[in-house]
Motif scaffolding. Structure first.
Motif, PDB file in Angstrom:
ATOM      1  N   HIS A  16     -10.939   8.656  17.595  1.00  0.00           N
ATOM      2  CA  HIS A  16     -11.632   8.210  16.377  1.00  0.00           C
ATOM      3  C   HIS A  16     -10.674   8.173  15.192  1.00  0.00           C
ATOM      4  CE1 HIS A  16     -14.002   9.105  12.692  1.00  0.00           C
ATOM      5  NE2 HIS A  16     -14.855   8.220  13.224  1.00  0.00           N
ATOM      6  N   THR A  17      -9.893   9.223  15.045  1.00  0.00           N
ATOM      7  CA  THR A  17      -8.944   9.297  13.935  1.00  0.00           C
ATOM      8  C   THR A  17      -7.806   8.292  14.109  1.00  0.00           C
ATOM      9  OG1 THR A  17      -9.460  11.643  13.691  1.00  0.00           O
ATOM     10  CG2 THR A  17      -7.452  10.856  12.632  1.00  0.00           C
ATOM     11  N   SER A  18      -7.339   8.147  15.351  1.00  0.00           N
ATOM     12  CA  SER A  18      -6.235   7.233  15.624  1.00  0.00           C
ATOM     13  C   SER A  18      -6.609   5.792  15.290  1.00  0.00           C
ATOM     14  CB  SER A  18      -5.828   7.343  17.094  1.00  0.00           C
ATOM     15  OG  SER A  18      -4.836   6.406  17.409  1.00  0.00           O
ATOM     16  N   VAL A  19      -7.821   5.352  15.663  1.00  0.00           N
ATOM     17  CA  VAL A  19      -8.267   3.990  15.371  1.00  0.00           C
ATOM     18  C   VAL A  19      -8.342   3.768  13.862  1.00  0.00           C
ATOM     19  CG1 VAL A  19     -10.198   2.385  15.583  1.00  0.00           C
ATOM     20  CG2 VAL A  19      -9.493   3.750  17.549  1.00  0.00           C
ATOM     21  N   ALA A  20      -8.824   4.766  13.125  1.00  0.00           N
ATOM     22  CA  ALA A  20      -8.926   4.637  11.672  1.00  0.00           C
ATOM     23  C   ALA A  20      -7.547   4.496  11.034  1.00  0.00           C
ATOM     24  CB  ALA A  20      -9.664   5.834  11.090  1.00  0.00           C
ATOM     25  N   ILE A  21      -6.580   5.282  11.503  1.00  0.00           N
ATOM     26  CA  ILE A  21      -5.233   5.213  10.927  1.00  0.00           C
ATOM     27  C   ILE A  21      -4.562   3.889  11.283  1.00  0.00           C
ATOM     28  CG2 ILE A  21      -2.936   6.258  10.976  1.00  0.00           C
ATOM     29  CD1 ILE A  21      -4.273   8.958  11.283  1.00  0.00           C
ATOM     30  N   ILE A  22      -4.769   3.412  12.518  1.00  0.00           N
ATOM     31  CA  ILE A  22      -4.212   2.107  12.892  1.00  0.00           C
ATOM     32  C   ILE A  22      -4.809   1.008  12.001  1.00  0.00           C
ATOM     33  CG2 ILE A  22      -4.165   0.369  14.721  1.00  0.00           C
ATOM     34  CD1 ILE A  22      -3.902   2.660  16.731  1.00  0.00           C
ATOM     35  N   GLY A  23      -6.109   1.110  11.703  1.00  0.00           N
ATOM     36  CA  GLY A  23      -6.716   0.168  10.767  1.00  0.00           C
ATOM     37  C   GLY A  23      -6.080   0.247   9.390  1.00  0.00           C
ATOM     38  N   LEU A  24      -5.760   1.468   8.936  1.00  0.00           N
ATOM     39  CA  LEU A  24      -5.094   1.635   7.641  1.00  0.00           C
ATOM     40  C   LEU A  24      -3.705   1.003   7.662  1.00  0.00           C
ATOM     41  CD1 LEU A  24      -5.325   3.043   4.829  1.00  0.00           C
ATOM     42  CD2 LEU A  24      -4.075   4.959   5.845  1.00  0.00           C
ATOM     43  N   VAL A  25      -2.991   1.127   8.783  1.00  0.00           N
ATOM     44  CA  VAL A  25      -1.663   0.521   8.913  1.00  0.00           C
ATOM     45  C   VAL A  25      -1.763  -1.006   8.867  1.00  0.00           C
ATOM     46  CG1 VAL A  25       0.272   0.181  10.506  1.00  0.00           C
ATOM     47  CG2 VAL A  25      -0.655   2.473  10.145  1.00  0.00           C
ATOM     48  N   VAL A  26      -2.763  -1.575   9.548  1.00  0.00           N
ATOM     49  CA  VAL A  26      -2.974  -3.021   9.496  1.00  0.00           C
ATOM     50  C   VAL A  26      -3.286  -3.466   8.070  1.00  0.00           C
ATOM     51  CG1 VAL A  26      -4.437  -4.914  10.303  1.00  0.00           C
ATOM     52  CG2 VAL A  26      -3.707  -3.136  11.899  1.00  0.00           C
ATOM     53  N   ALA A  27      -4.105  -2.691   7.371  1.00  0.00           N
ATOM     54  CA  ALA A  27      -4.426  -3.013   5.979  1.00  0.00           C
ATOM     55  C   ALA A  27      -3.177  -2.970   5.111  1.00  0.00           C
ATOM     56  CB  ALA A  27      -5.475  -2.029   5.446  1.00  0.00           C
ATOM     57  N   LEU A  28      -2.299  -1.999   5.361  1.00  0.00           N
ATOM     58  CA  LEU A  28      -1.057  -1.900   4.594  1.00  0.00           C
ATOM     59  C   LEU A  28      -0.160  -3.107   4.861  1.00  0.00           C
ATOM     60  CD1 LEU A  28       0.885  -0.358   2.760  1.00  0.00           C
ATOM     61  CD2 LEU A  28       1.667   0.924   4.771  1.00  0.00           C
ATOM     62  N   GLY A  29      -0.051  -3.505   6.119  1.00  0.00           N
ATOM     63  CA  GLY A  29       0.754  -4.690   6.438  1.00  0.00           C
ATOM     64  C   GLY A  29       0.205  -5.943   5.783  1.00  0.00           C
ATOM     65  N   THR A  30      -1.129  -6.101   5.788  1.00  0.00           N
ATOM     66  CA  THR A  30      -1.743  -7.263   5.135  1.00  0.00           C
ATOM     67  C   THR A  30      -1.516  -7.225   3.634  1.00  0.00           C
ATOM     68  OG1 THR A  30      -3.458  -7.103   6.835  1.00  0.00           O
ATOM     69  CG2 THR A  30      -3.855  -8.608   5.015  1.00  0.00           C
ATOM     70  N   LEU A  31      -1.556  -6.021   3.054  1.00  0.00           N
ATOM     71  CA  LEU A  31      -1.311  -5.881   1.618  1.00  0.00           C
ATOM     72  C   LEU A  31       0.130  -6.255   1.268  1.00  0.00           C
ATOM     73  CD1 LEU A  31      -2.334  -4.964  -1.153  1.00  0.00           C
ATOM     74  CD2 LEU A  31      -1.673  -2.630  -0.538  1.00  0.00           C
ATOM     75  N   ILE A  32       1.075  -5.907   2.127  1.00  0.00           N
ATOM     76  CA  ILE A  32       2.474  -6.297   1.898  1.00  0.00           C
ATOM     77  C   ILE A  32       2.610  -7.818   1.883  1.00  0.00           C
ATOM     78  CG2 ILE A  32       4.795  -6.247   2.915  1.00  0.00           C
ATOM     79  CD1 ILE A  32       4.142  -3.440   3.957  1.00  0.00           C
ATOM     80  N   VAL A  33       1.954  -8.485   2.831  1.00  0.00           N
ATOM     81  CA  VAL A  33       1.977  -9.951   2.849  1.00  0.00           C
ATOM     82  C   VAL A  33       1.317 -10.502   1.586  1.00  0.00           C
ATOM     83  CG1 VAL A  33       1.196 -11.999   4.095  1.00  0.00           C
ATOM     84  CG2 VAL A  33       1.957  -9.989   5.369  1.00  0.00           C
ATOM     85  N   ASP A  34       0.231  -9.878   1.171  1.00  0.00           N
ATOM     86  CA  ASP A  34      -0.479 -10.295  -0.041  1.00  0.00           C
ATOM     87  C   ASP A  34       0.424 -10.227  -1.266  1.00  0.00           C
ATOM     88  OD1 ASP A  34      -2.769 -11.345  -1.005  1.00  0.00           O
ATOM     89  OD2 ASP A  34      -3.844  -9.465  -1.230  1.00  0.00           O
ATOM     90  N   LEU A  35       1.214  -9.161  -1.363  1.00  0.00           N
ATOM     91  CA  LEU A  35       2.139  -9.019  -2.493  1.00  0.00           C
ATOM     92  C   LEU A  35       3.294 -10.010  -2.394  1.00  0.00           C
ATOM     93  CD1 LEU A  35       2.296  -5.119  -2.700  1.00  0.00           C
ATOM     94  CD2 LEU A  35       1.342  -6.629  -4.445  1.00  0.00           C
ATOM     95  N   ARG A  36       3.797 -10.223  -1.196  1.00  0.00           N
ATOM     96  CA  ARG A  36       4.984 -11.066  -1.036  1.00  0.00           C
ATOM     97  C   ARG A  36       4.696 -12.530  -1.356  1.00  0.00           C
ATOM     98  NH1 ARG A  36       7.805  -8.646   3.152  1.00  0.00           N
ATOM     99  NH2 ARG A  36       9.078  -7.687   1.529  1.00  0.00           N
TER     100      ARG A  36
END
Length: 693
Positions: A166-186
């Motif tokens: 449960h925790t691992s899936v949530a953190i992986i989702g947070l990592v995906v969100a961070l990657g999308t945010l990096i693309v959003d900024l770039r």
């Protein structure tokens, strides 16, 4: 001897160029070395405190991988492979430092040293990135996510698998969100910075409290700082234009772009399912259930519309890519092809739809807020930047792409006019020479149309003259043209070369008839009623000045006249060096099609002069914005009838002008500037420049 001279040149010129670069690079290397020491010390402290053998195994394996990466780099020149291993393990070990944290480490001196080293590493990284950009030593390339960022994100996500599912899936989702945010900024999305603020607030205040783990704030801050510092700085420092920033997506193949809709659909579906779990909380059921039903339906309609819009955009982009590859040349870019195909109009309408999708997600997230559900929070953090990217794409392309343009050329090769205004036939040798020059003019105009992706209505050439009736029919049909999507073209360009009457500038037509500017303006007002298109007239005649002066008094419409002016001393037709009709067209087209053109229109002593005139409201012109009827027509073409109520909501919201006073002041300033201080070169925004000598 040559070798010694080469060494002397390198020795003499080297230090001045290398000193600054070496200093900046040294700061980056020092940041990485500091991070390596901090990671090693942190892993050692955790093994020492917990006495867990798996930590020691991972630590030794990490050192082994670091050794392999060094061997690949220095002995086999496999730099990419070695750096890939390096970044992947850095991300993985930073994740372990973040998650393998306990209260027993708070008072440990070695752990405190580790924290300070992590803080020093990310600080040096930020200073290094900032110094590089201030010194202009960064070469910007169109990219969405670098390999280093992708590998560090992947390593951090792998580290989360050491925890419960449960925790691992949530953190992986947070990592995906961070990657999308990096693309959003770039890509400098319009809502990138608000998304960054939302990510920071939700992560720091809610997410890790709901996760019920005590993460190491220094390791987490180091990881986030390393990944976000460069994209955040590039929001200000990057010199790439909008189409260049989005080039990795725009240049993707048809299949890959359509497949990109699959993860977006899955993310949206996951968010909706997580939001629906709020219905299980029956404490405030009388508010939750009706609110979720209403806003959930609104969300579903908006996102069906968004997916259809993205599919339609990819279809149009496929057509543009095919046309670009078929007509590829060094001077023609993909954005120019997209402008000629009406992508701008499509994106302006789609921007509204993407905004409503983003708004519906925010409303549904607020109605279904679950501060204790990490899966809901991670799903929300993923879909917000994804929808922001869709909105940013449509906003950027709608803002940067030029409008559509259609052109028509009429060349009547006559040089002399009788007393009654009837063009005279020329001697055979003069007729042949004039035909050659007229053919050259047609070739130049066709080059202009092709270079700027102007839709060609026709290029007519008549040696026997054109009647007023024929000219009226042709021009009326031309001024009535529309784009394939329905709206009128943004710009209508008419080129005329032939005889014009002295004093009035009227076109001399067959049968003693004439075409005056007032007639042309009447036809234009009739065809352009209730629209905001503009008309550009390019005249290569000996008497174009009357039209140039007359158009400056025109009110209520957008019209410009670009005229040629031949020096009075060149009136002798027997002088071989005298400028003639066609010389202006050749120079003007070269100036507009060649970026390396050295034409100086303001030089004194020119034999071919140029002058332009624009109507009084020319500076108020903006490219065609979608009207209510345009949106309704677009909706009926692409979307099911169940979504039609969204048309009225979209038109009402986007019709609000909250800054009307600022726009009025700016409009008055532009009119004053163009009337009293007209530029020598006036850029129309279509790639075509009007010039004045």
């Amino acid at each position: 001897m040559a070798r010694e001279e080469e060494e002397e040149e390198l020795t003499a010129g080297g230090p001045k160029e290398v000193d600054m670069f070496t200093s900046v690079r040294f700061l980056g290397y020092l940041s990485s070395v500091t991070l390596l020491v901090a990671v090693c010390l942190g892993m050692y402290v955790r093994w020492e405190v917990t006495d867990e053998p798996m930590i020691l195994v991972i630590f030794i394996l990490g050192l082994f991988v670091l050794g392999i990466a060094s061997i690949l780099h220095y002995y086999f020149a496999m730099e990419k492979a070695s750096l890939s291993l390096f970044y992947l393990w850095f991300g993985f070990l930073l994740g372990l430092l973040c998650f393998l944290n306990s209260s027993t480490l708070d008072q440990n001196v070695k752990e405190q040293v580790t924290d300070y080293l992590l803080l020093a590493s990310v600080t040096m990284r930020i200073v290094w990135a900032l110094t590089e950009r201030i010194c202009s030593s960064v070469r910007y390339k169109p990219t969405l996510l670098t390999s280093a960022e992708l590998l560090e994100l992947l390593g951090f996500g792998i580290a989360s698998t050491t925890m419960v599912l449960h925790t691992s899936v949530a953190i992986i989702g947070l990592v995906v969100a961070l990657g999308t945010l990096i693309v959003d900024l770039r890509v400098k999305s319009l809502l990138a910075l608000p998304n960054l603020a939302c990510f920071a607030l939700v992560t720091s205040l809610v997410f890790f409290q709901a996760l019920d783990i005590k993460a190491n704030p220094y390791a987490l801050g180091c990881f986030l700082g390393r990944l976000l510092c460069e994209p955040l700085l590039d929001v200000y420092f990057s010199r790439l234009g909008p189409s260049e920033r989005w080039l990795p997506l725009l240049s993707l193949g048809r299949v890959w772009r359509r497949l990109s809709l699959l993860p977006l659909s899955l993310a949206e579906l996951a968010f909706f399912v997580m939001a629906a779990l709020k219905l299980g909380h029956l404490k405030l059921w009388y508010l939750v259930i009706p609110g979720f039903c209403v806003f959930g339906l609104f969300w579903a309609i908006c996102h069906v519309v968004l997916l259809i819009t993205l599919w339609g955009f990819h279809t149009k982009l496929n057509e543009c890519q095919r046309a670009w590859r078929a007509q590829r040349s060094g001077s023609r870019s993909l954005d120019r092809v997209m402008a000629s195909r009406g992508i701008r109009h499509f994106c302006l309408i789609s921007e509204r739809l993407a905004f409503f999708s983003l708004l519906s997600t925010g409303i549904l997230g607020a109605v279904s807020w679950q501060a204790s559900s990490v899966l809901f929070l991670s799903a929300l953090l993923v879909v917000l930047p994804l929808e922001s990217l869709a909105h940013g794409l449509f906003h950027e392309l709608g803002s940067c792409l030029g409008g559509t343009c259609v052109g028509y050329a009429l060349v009547v090769p006559t040089a002399y006019c009788s007393a009654d205004g009837q063009p005279n036939l020329l001697p055979p040798e003069r007729a042949q020479e004039l035909n050659v020059r007229s053919t050259g003019m047609l070739n130049s105009i066709q080059r202009l149309f092709s270079h700027h992706m102007i839709q060609t209505f026709g290029c007519d050439y008549s040696t026997s003259g054109v009647t007023l009736e024929a000219a009226q029919t042709k021009l009326r049909n031309f001024l009535d043209l529309r784009t394939a999507d329905g709206p009128r073209h943004d710009t209508y360009l008419v080129f005329y070369s032939g005889h014009a009457h002295r004093g009035t500038g009227a076109w001399a037509l067959a049968g003693g008839e004439s075409l005056h500017l007032t007639q042309l303006l009447e036809w234009w007002k009739e065809k352009n009623a209730d629209h905001c298109s503009r008309l550009i007239l390019v005249l290569d005649t000996e008497n174009s000045q009357p039209w140039v002066k007359e158009v400056r008094r025109v009110e209520g419409i957008y019209i410009a006249v670009q005229g040629a002016e031949l020096c009075p001393s060149s009136g002798d037709a027997e002088d071989g060096d005298a400028p003639r009709l066609g010389d202006f067209t050749s120079e003007w087209v070269e100036f507009n099609c060649s970026p390396d053109s050295d034409a100086q229109w303001s030089d004194k002593g020119r034999t071919v002069m140029a002058a332009y005139g624009v109507s009084k409201r020319w500076s108020d012109y903006t490219l065609h914005l979608p009207t209510g009827s345009d949106v309704a027509k677009h909706w009926k073409t692409h979307f099911p009838k169940a979504t039609y109520p969204m048309v009225h909501l979209s038109n009402w919201c986007c019709g609000l002008n909250l800054f009307w006073l600022c726009s009025v002041c700016l409009r008055c300033f532009r009119r004053f500037k163009l009337a009293w201080f007209p530029p020598t070169v006036l850029d129309t925004g279509q790639g075509i420049k009007l010039v004045h000598s």
